[in-house]
Design a protein around this motif. Structure first.
Motif, PDB file in Angstrom:
ATOM      1  N   ASP A 274       0.759  -0.979  -0.243  1.00  0.00           N
ATOM      2  CA  ASP A 274      -0.248   0.144   0.072  1.00  0.00           C
ATOM      3  C   ASP A 274       0.817   0.832  -0.390  1.00  0.00           C
ATOM      4  O   ASP A 274       1.656   1.405   0.767  1.00  0.00           O
ATOM      5  CB  ASP A 274      -0.951  -0.272   1.370  1.00  0.00           C
ATOM      6  CG  ASP A 274      -1.672   0.862   1.447  1.00  0.00           C
ATOM      7  OD1 ASP A 274      -1.662   2.624   1.125  1.00  0.00           O
ATOM      8  OD2 ASP A 274      -3.301   0.538   1.639  1.00  0.00           O
TER       9      ASP A 274
ATOM     10  N   PHE B 106       8.509  -2.727   8.162  1.00  0.00           N
ATOM     11  CA  PHE B 106       7.849  -3.108   7.171  1.00  0.00           C
ATOM     12  C   PHE B 106       8.099  -4.103   6.662  1.00  0.00           C
ATOM     13  O   PHE B 106       7.297  -4.771   6.151  1.00  0.00           O
ATOM     14  CB  PHE B 106       6.571  -1.939   6.441  1.00  0.00           C
ATOM     15  CG  PHE B 106       5.776  -2.148   5.706  1.00  0.00           C
ATOM     16  CD1 PHE B 106       4.833  -2.374   6.382  1.00  0.00           C
ATOM     17  CD2 PHE B 106       5.432  -1.575   4.429  1.00  0.00           C
ATOM     18  CE1 PHE B 106       3.387  -2.811   5.213  1.00  0.00           C
ATOM     19  CE2 PHE B 106       4.517  -1.625   3.460  1.00  0.00           C
ATOM     20  CZ  PHE B 106       3.341  -2.030   3.908  1.00  0.00           C
TER      21      PHE B 106
ATOM     22  N   PRO C  43       7.812  -2.830  -9.913  1.00  0.00           N
ATOM     23  CA  PRO C  43       7.507  -1.640 -10.412  1.00  0.00           C
ATOM     24  C   PRO C  43       8.348  -0.578  -9.643  1.00  0.00           C
ATOM     25  O   PRO C  43       8.588   0.770  -9.194  1.00  0.00           O
ATOM     26  CB  PRO C  43       6.630  -0.684 -10.797  1.00  0.00           C
ATOM     27  CG  PRO C  43       5.917  -1.729  -9.501  1.00  0.00           C
ATOM     28  CD  PRO C  43       6.292  -2.669  -9.746  1.00  0.00           C
TER      29      PRO C  43
ATOM     30  N   ILE D 241      11.825   3.142  -4.124  1.00  0.00           N
ATOM     31  CA  ILE D 241      12.904   2.339  -3.372  1.00  0.00           C
ATOM     32  C   ILE D 241      12.810   0.648  -4.280  1.00  0.00           C
ATOM     33  O   ILE D 241      13.314   0.060  -5.851  1.00  0.00           O
ATOM     34  CB  ILE D 241      11.361   1.566  -2.453  1.00  0.00           C
ATOM     35  CG1 ILE D 241      10.401   0.986  -3.146  1.00  0.00           C
ATOM     36  CG2 ILE D 241      10.891   2.747  -1.693  1.00  0.00           C
ATOM     37  CD1 ILE D 241       9.111   0.808  -2.632  1.00  0.00           C
ATOM     38  N   ILE D 242      13.419  -0.160  -3.463  1.00  0.00           N
ATOM     39  CA  ILE D 242      13.778  -1.459  -4.131  1.00  0.00           C
ATOM     40  C   ILE D 242      12.294  -2.835  -3.513  1.00  0.00           C
ATOM     41  O   ILE D 242      12.129  -2.541  -2.640  1.00  0.00           O
ATOM     42  CB  ILE D 242      14.844  -2.533  -4.086  1.00  0.00           C
ATOM     43  CG1 ILE D 242      14.788  -2.291  -2.761  1.00  0.00           C
ATOM     44  CG2 ILE D 242      16.004  -1.208  -4.732  1.00  0.00           C
ATOM     45  CD1 ILE D 242      16.401  -3.591  -1.943  1.00  0.00           C
TER      46      ILE D 242
ATOM     47  N   MET E 177       3.395   3.634   2.494  1.00  0.00           N
ATOM     48  CA  MET E 177       3.992   3.539   2.733  1.00  0.00           C
ATOM     49  C   MET E 177       5.403   5.307   2.703  1.00  0.00           C
ATOM     50  O   MET E 177       6.400   5.143   2.843  1.00  0.00           O
ATOM     51  CB  MET E 177       5.142   2.603   1.546  1.00  0.00           C
ATOM     52  CG  MET E 177       5.178   1.245   1.945  1.00  0.00           C
ATOM     53  SD  MET E 177       5.730   0.535   0.922  1.00  0.00           S
ATOM     54  CE  MET E 177       5.401   1.281  -1.168  1.00  0.00           C
TER      55      MET E 177
HETATM   56  N1  CO8 Z   1      -1.376   1.117  -3.128  1.00  0.00           N
HETATM   57  C1  CO8 Z   1      -2.198   2.233  -2.600  1.00  0.00           C
HETATM   58  N2  CO8 Z   1      -3.601   2.510  -3.113  1.00  0.00           N
HETATM   59  C2  CO8 Z   1      -3.327   1.755  -4.706  1.00  0.00           C
HETATM   60  C3  CO8 Z   1      -2.067   0.802  -4.996  1.00  0.00           C
HETATM   61  C4  CO8 Z   1      -1.088  -0.048  -4.194  1.00  0.00           C
HETATM   62  N3  CO8 Z   1       0.055  -0.555  -4.503  1.00  0.00           N
HETATM   63  N4  CO8 Z   1      -2.744   0.069  -6.221  1.00  0.00           N
HETATM   64  C5  CO8 Z   1      -3.748   1.245  -6.808  1.00  0.00           C
HETATM   65  N5  CO8 Z   1      -3.868   1.532  -5.620  1.00  0.00           N
HETATM   66  C6  CO8 Z   1      -4.931   1.791  -5.630  1.00  0.00           C
HETATM   67  C7  CO8 Z   1      -5.252   3.348  -6.868  1.00  0.00           C
HETATM   68  O1  CO8 Z   1      -4.958   5.239  -5.688  1.00  0.00           O
HETATM   69  C8  CO8 Z   1      -6.941   4.218  -6.630  1.00  0.00           C
HETATM   70  O2  CO8 Z   1      -7.437   4.729  -5.401  1.00  0.00           O
HETATM   71  P1  CO8 Z   1      -7.906   5.695  -5.927  1.00  0.00           P
HETATM   72  O3  CO8 Z   1      -9.612   4.995  -6.332  1.00  0.00           O
HETATM   73  O4  CO8 Z   1      -8.963   6.386  -4.474  1.00  0.00           O
HETATM   74  O5  CO8 Z   1      -7.126   6.918  -6.981  1.00  0.00           O
HETATM   75  C9  CO8 Z   1      -7.607   2.201  -6.781  1.00  0.00           C
HETATM   76  O6  CO8 Z   1      -6.789   1.510  -6.230  1.00  0.00           O
HETATM   77  C10 CO8 Z   1      -7.666   2.073  -8.559  1.00  0.00           C
HETATM   78  O7  CO8 Z   1      -6.442   1.750  -8.790  1.00  0.00           O
HETATM   79  P2  CO8 Z   1      -6.365   2.482 -10.255  1.00  0.00           P
HETATM   80  O8  CO8 Z   1      -7.657   4.022 -10.674  1.00  0.00           O
HETATM   81  O9  CO8 Z   1      -5.030   3.672 -10.261  1.00  0.00           O
HETATM   82  O10 CO8 Z   1      -6.911   2.235 -11.886  1.00  0.00           O
HETATM   83  P3  CO8 Z   1      -5.711   1.614 -12.584  1.00  0.00           P
HETATM   84  O11 CO8 Z   1      -6.419   0.568 -14.166  1.00  0.00           O
HETATM   85  O12 CO8 Z   1      -6.150   2.889 -13.704  1.00  0.00           O
HETATM   86  O13 CO8 Z   1      -4.670   1.423 -12.609  1.00  0.00           O
HETATM   87  C11 CO8 Z   1      -2.549   0.102 -11.382  1.00  0.00           C
HETATM   88  C12 CO8 Z   1      -3.980  -0.336 -12.341  1.00  0.00           C
HETATM   89  C13 CO8 Z   1      -1.864  -0.559 -12.942  1.00  0.00           C
HETATM   90  C14 CO8 Z   1      -2.787  -1.626 -10.706  1.00  0.00           C
HETATM   91  C15 CO8 Z   1      -2.271   1.826 -10.783  1.00  0.00           C
HETATM   92  O14 CO8 Z   1      -3.362   1.302  -9.783  1.00  0.00           O
HETATM   93  C16 CO8 Z   1      -1.057   1.523 -10.168  1.00  0.00           C
HETATM   94  O15 CO8 Z   1       0.146   1.385 -10.852  1.00  0.00           O
HETATM   95  N6  CO8 Z   1      -0.735   0.640  -8.521  1.00  0.00           N
HETATM   96  C17 CO8 Z   1       0.622   0.645  -7.806  1.00  0.00           C
HETATM   97  C18 CO8 Z   1       0.669  -0.629  -8.419  1.00  0.00           C
HETATM   98  C19 CO8 Z   1       2.885  -0.317  -7.733  1.00  0.00           C
HETATM   99  O16 CO8 Z   1       3.409   0.431  -8.475  1.00  0.00           O
HETATM  100  N7  CO8 Z   1       2.891  -1.547  -6.603  1.00  0.00           N
HETATM  101  C20 CO8 Z   1       3.710  -1.567  -6.735  1.00  0.00           C
HETATM  102  C21 CO8 Z   1       4.142  -0.591  -4.758  1.00  0.00           C
HETATM  103  S1  CO8 Z   1       5.570  -0.942  -4.347  1.00  0.00           S
HETATM  104  C22 CO8 Z   1       5.322  -1.994  -3.587  1.00  0.00           C
HETATM  105  O17 CO8 Z   1       5.172  -3.010  -3.535  1.00  0.00           O
HETATM  106  C23 CO8 Z   1       7.090  -2.665  -2.655  1.00  0.00           C
HETATM  107  C24 CO8 Z   1       6.632  -3.991  -1.869  1.00  0.00           C
HETATM  108  C25 CO8 Z   1       7.823  -3.969  -0.956  1.00  0.00           C
HETATM  109  C26 CO8 Z   1       7.879  -2.967   0.043  1.00  0.00           C
HETATM  110  C27 CO8 Z   1       8.655  -3.080   1.503  1.00  0.00           C
HETATM  111  C28 CO8 Z   1       8.524  -2.347   2.608  1.00  0.00           C
HETATM  112  C29 CO8 Z   1       9.027  -1.120   2.754  1.00  0.00           C
END
Ligand code: CO8
Length: 259
Positions: free
Chosen positions: A66, A81, A132, A138-139, A70
């Motif tokens: 999320d 985390f 991504p 971050i990694i 973060m």
């Molecule tokens: N965190 C929080 N909210 C999210 C996330 C996420 N990862 N993914 C989607 N959402 C939310 C959006 O903000 C949106 O909220 P709102 O309706 O309030 O605007 C809702 O979900 C719907 O998403 P979209 O409108 O963006 O939907 P789309 O169909 O346009 O896009 C995607 C879908 C492509 C999946 C897009 O939402 C996206 O790019 N999401 C983020 C993906 C991402 O970058 N994930 C990696 C996160 S980093 C991670 O996982 C690190 C792990 C290690 C952590 C270590 C700890 C330190």
């Protein structure tokens, strides 16, 4: 037990753990990890022979950690985390029954890492995978740098992690990140079909196979071969081995009891 972020289904000897955080495409927050940890801690490996992990809805498996949770973490909070998520995923990886990831849409960042902590990955045609994190500064932090390189090789893992590129299901299949791609409507049926194929086998032998493969990954070949012999030998102290071989000789189906 009631969970805020998980939907649990229990069918005979197969359980389904569905991550459900609909407002964020099932992103992993502290509450999701708490629920997962609680569920895995109390998971009854004698009752269930396979666990299927999937995401709620048709769009997303898990869209990562999320990002709103973060965004303002300090260095130490970030470490905590990451360690929390990594520990829960390790618990899943070492669960005493096989875990099948049924990836039903986005498996990004922590979502891809969750899928990789499972034993077997199948996905729907609309699934998308990626790490991504570098685009967010971050990694991968839930063991993605460890497991992706082991699954698809260092070269491909580095390419995916450095570019942050999101790949489609067919590419995930080509590089060995998933075992099978099926139409979305078929995903859970196929997951259950696989789970049933596992569940008919001797539970202690399946468990021994999982733990042996996991353990031997990091051992030198000679040690791994010795280790396998010891665990192979232990199977002969189970009732299931007697039953499995007796049933074969009597030309009938075995009735395994997990003893
Ligand atoms: N965190 C929080 N909210 C999210 C996330 C996420 N990862 N993914 C989607 N959402 C939310 C959006 O903000 C949106 O909220 P709102 O309706 O309030 O605007 C809702 O979900 C719907 O998403 P979209 O409108 O963006 O939907 P789309 O169909 O346009 O896009 C995607 C879908 C492509 C999946 C897009 O939402 C996206 O790019 N999401 C983020 C993906 C991402 O970058 N994930 C990696 C996160 S980093 C991670 O996982 C690190 C792990 C290690 C952590 C270590 C700890 C330190």
């Amino acid at each position: 037990m009631e969970y805020t972020y998980l939907k649990i289904e229990e069918h005979d000897n197969i359980a389904v753990m569905k991550v459900s955080a609909p407002k964020t495409l099932n992103a992993l927050n502290t509450g999701v990890f708490k629920d997962m940890d609680n569920y895995l801690t109390k998971f009854d490996c004698n009752k269930f022979r396979v666990l299927i992990v999937t995401g709620d809805g048709e769009k997303s498996f898990v869209a990562g950690a999320d990002i709103s949770e973060m965004a303002n973490l300090s260095m130490l909070e970030g470490q905590a985390f990451g360690a929390r998520g990594a520990a829960v995923f390790r618990k899943l990886e070492t669960l005493h029954v096989p875990v099948i990831a049924a990836v039903n849409g986005f498996a990004l960042g922590g979502g891809c890492e969750l899928a990789m902590a499972c034993d077997i990955r199948i996905c729907s045609e609309n699934a998308k995978f990626g790490q991504p994190e570098v685009g967010l500064g971050i990694i991968p932090g839930f063991s993605g740098t460890v497991r992706l390189a082991r699954l698809v090789g260092q070269g491909m893992a580095k390419q995916l992690i450095y570019t942050g590129k999101v790949i489609k299901a067919d590419e995930a299949l080509r590089i060995g990140l998933v075992n099978e791609v099926v139409p979305q409507a078929e995903l859970m049926n196929r997951a259950f079909e696989l789970a049933n194929q596992i569940a008919v086998n001797a539970p202690l032998a399946v468990k021994a196979a999982k733990l042996t493969i996991n353990e031997e990954y990091d051992m030198p070949a000679d040690e791994a071969i010795r280790n396998e012999s010891v665990i192979f030998g232990r199977c002969f102290s189970t009732e299931d081995q007697k039953e499995g071989m007796k049933a074969f000789l009597e030309k009938r189906k075995p009735n395994f009891t997990g003893k």
